[in-house]
Design an enzyme around this catalytic site. Structure first.
Site, PDB file in Angstrom:
ATOM      1  N   GLU A 105       0.825  -1.228   0.000  1.00 37.16           N
ATOM      2  CA  GLU A 105       0.000   0.000   0.000  1.00 37.16           C
ATOM      3  C   GLU A 105       0.856   1.274   0.000  1.00 37.16           C
ATOM      4  OE1 GLU A 105      -3.883  -1.556   2.448  1.00 37.16           O
ATOM      5  OE2 GLU A 105      -2.390  -0.489   3.564  1.00 37.16           O
ATOM      6  N   GLU A 124      -5.459  -7.773  -0.357  1.00 39.87           N
ATOM      7  CA  GLU A 124      -6.083  -7.718   0.973  1.00 39.87           C
ATOM      8  C   GLU A 124      -7.559  -7.419   0.847  1.00 39.87           C
ATOM      9  OE1 GLU A 124      -4.388  -5.166   3.949  1.00 39.87           O
ATOM     10  OE2 GLU A 124      -2.360  -5.570   3.230  1.00 39.87           O
TER      11      GLU A 124
HETATM   12  C1  BG6 Z   1      -4.178  -2.583   5.483  1.00 39.41           C
HETATM   13  C2  BG6 Z   1      -2.817  -3.021   5.969  1.00 39.41           C
HETATM   14  O1  BG6 Z   1      -4.135  -1.213   5.360  1.00 39.41           O
HETATM   15  O2  BG6 Z   1      -5.274  -2.863   6.288  1.00 39.41           O
HETATM   16  C3  BG6 Z   1      -2.814  -4.130   6.991  1.00 39.41           C
HETATM   17  O3  BG6 Z   1      -1.986  -3.359   4.888  1.00 39.41           O
HETATM   18  C4  BG6 Z   1      -3.961  -3.908   7.954  1.00 39.41           C
HETATM   19  O4  BG6 Z   1      -1.568  -4.153   7.612  1.00 39.41           O
HETATM   20  C5  BG6 Z   1      -5.267  -3.954   7.184  1.00 39.41           C
HETATM   21  O5  BG6 Z   1      -3.959  -4.787   9.040  1.00 39.41           O
HETATM   22  C6  BG6 Z   1      -6.510  -3.886   8.042  1.00 39.41           C
HETATM   23  O6  BG6 Z   1      -6.479  -2.756   8.849  1.00 39.41           O
HETATM   24  P1  BG6 Z   1      -6.617  -2.803  10.420  1.00 39.41           P
HETATM   25  O7  BG6 Z   1      -6.382  -1.415  10.861  1.00 39.41           O
HETATM   26  O8  BG6 Z   1      -8.001  -3.268  10.700  1.00 39.41           O
HETATM   27  O9  BG6 Z   1      -5.594  -3.765  10.906  1.00 39.41           O
END
Ligand code: BG6
Length: 495
Positions: free
Chosen positions: A192, A393
């Site tokens: 990201e 993701e």
């Molecule tokens: C993404 C990241 O932005 O979102 C991850 O690459 C992160 O590292 C994921 O864990 C989910 O976000 P959060 O804040 O719920 O952990």
């Protein structure tokens, strides 16, 4: 029922080193930026997302380096994957995943970041993980930098604002490519990359003076530094591709952004224009540079308008143009609304707050769950880049409960995934070339945004709480069995 997924579709799961590994000072690892982020327990959920509680300020950072005060650092224990990786990969294999997305901790390989030779124990640790994946026939998607920069590079050089970081990163990248080329199927230099703008500590290692903590826009004075640092990351990204292709032209290189998906709040042309521009400035700028190979014209005029001057070497433009990514990856969690109405209701989202869309339901953490937005995104990105796409993701953060018999019932996660998989299938049937999908946090891990264990994404439960109490034993959630079925049927069986 029709099935639009490619026959070799890569169903998988994703984690990051700092959120899952733990063992933060074992095996010769140096301290990194995530190790220094304190948990903010006891703060109400909606307050955690306030900048005051999320920002890395000088005083917080100093306390972390000296380990002074009562702060607790959850990324230092993660999910104890450092000691349990065999069991974890065994479970992923049992679920039938085709690809595992993990990240390497830079500070495990080069503890300070500027050494001449890598740390053998660190290399050994990842080699063992890759061997386990190979044993089970699991492909590997490897991220080189996912929010964990050796702190020495911040202390000594000021992080990514300094052009010297490019050389440190390239030395690290070359080591990984040479050591692990036979194990890794897809490489990603930066997770990201647009996080540099939304969470500059995680993205580029920027620590801010305490006075910014209470500001509505804490980065108001830092835009110049942030864009300069991002330029260094773009060059590091392109030169990593150069190294990879020199080693073996068949090595597959991806780029990645966090995708935000803003819809115009109304059909008022002002809202439509705003949505369009948010998409350009917040997301497309980054993939335009890494995939098309040049700074887009809208960004050049943005820089002019805001008096931002990017220092470039004469060869930089050529480097960006020559070394572009083979595919485009992105994370997708939520959609938002674009409006100039200051009073529009706000909610939380990945990396940034979102404006509320009345047509869309929200997760327990306020993220707007929007599967159709994923179909729109896939079409949008494929139309623009004409390169294969990868969903690196996606997933649902929720507070799961472990029952006395070791079961975890998470129908809400199954529903979320079912709806998103069905949208992916629709996009494939629209003609999008989608290579794969790695569900975020497939094994529960420490949340990156809110630094807590309670917000869980996995199909595999980890018995640990926010403060690191618990057995850390693993349990299969209902979604584990459901995802296994989905994978086995290549997305045909979503019931
Ligand atoms: C993404 C990241 O932005 O979102 C991850 O690459 C992160 O590292 C994921 O864990 C989910 O976000 P959060 O804040 O719920 O952990």
């Amino acid at each position: 029922m029709k099935n639009g997924f490619r026959e070799d579709f890569l169903w998988g799961g994703a984690t990051s080193a700092s959120q899952i590994e733990g063992g933060y000072s074992e095996g010769g690892k140096g301290l990194d930026t995530s190790d220094c982020r304190p948990g903010n327990f006891g703060i109400p959920r909606m307050d955690k997302i306030k900048w005051k509680n999320r920002l890395m300020t000088t005083s917080k950072y100093e306390r972390a380096l000296k380990t002074e005060g009562n702060d607790i650092y959850p990324f230092r224990w993660g999910s104890d994957h450092y000691h349990r990786y065999k069991e974890d990969i065994g479970l992923l294999a049992e679920m039938g995943i085709k690809i595992y997305r993990l990240s390497i901790s830079w500070a495990r390989i080069y503890p300070n970041g500027d050494e001449q030779t890598p740390n053998k124990d660190g290399l050994e640790f990842y080699k063992n993980i890759f061997e386990e994946c190979k044993k089970h026939g699991i492909k590997v998607y490897c991220t080189m930098l996912h929010y964990s920069i050796p702190v020495h590079l911040i202390e000594e050089y000021g992080g990514w604002q300094n052009r010297k970081m490019i050389d440190f990163f390239l030395k690290y990248a070359r080591t990984l490519l040479e050591e692990f080329k036979d194990y890794v199927d897809i490489w990603l230099p930066f997770n990201e990359i647009n996080a540099g703008m939304f969470h500059p500590y995680n993205g580029i290692g920027l620590v801010l003076d305490d006075k910014y903590a209470d500001m509505e826009d804490p980065f108001i004075d830092s835009r110049q530094k942030i864009y300069q640092a991002l330029h260094h990351q773009f060059i590091a990204n392109a030169l990593t591709i150069k190294i990879a292709k020199e080693i073996d032209p068949k090595i597959q290189m991806s780029c990645m952004i966090a995708w935000f998906c803003p819809y115009p709040a109304t059909c008022n042309p002002d809202d439509v224009l705003l949505a369009y521009q948010e998409q350009q400035y917040e997301c497309l700028f980054y993939t335009d540079v890494m995939s098309r190979g040049e700074y887009p014209r809208y960004m050049k005029s943005y820089f002019k308008k805001h008096n931002i001057k990017i220092e470039m070497l004469p060869e930089d433009e050529e480097i960006l143009k020559t070394y572009t990514s083979d595919m485009v990856s992105f994370s997708y969690y939520f959609s938002s609304v674009a409006t100039n109405d200051e009073n529009w209701e706000k909610t939380d989202g990945n990396l940034k707050r979102a404006k509320v869309n009345p047509y869309i339901e929200r997760s327990q953490w306020g993220w707007q769950k929007d599967p159709k937005g994923l179909r729109i995104t896939l079409n949008w990105l494929y139309d623009r880049y004409q390169k294969p796409l990868f969903i690196a993701e996606n997933g649902l953060g929720a507070a799961d409960e472990l029952e006395a018999d070791g079961s975890i019932h998470d129908p809400y996660r199954i529903e979320y995934l079912r709806n998103h998989f069905s949208a992916m299938r629709d996009a494939c049937e629209d003609g999008v070339d989608l290579l794969g999908y790695t569900m975020w946090g497939v094994i529960d891990l420490v949340s990156c945004g809110t630094i807590e264990m309670r917000k869980r994404y996995g199909t595999i439960y980890v018995d640990a709480d926010d403060e690191g109490n618990g057995t850390f034993n693993r349990y299969k959630k209902d979604s584990f069995y459901w995802y296994k079925k989905v994978i086995a049927s290549n997305g045909q069986d979503l019931e």
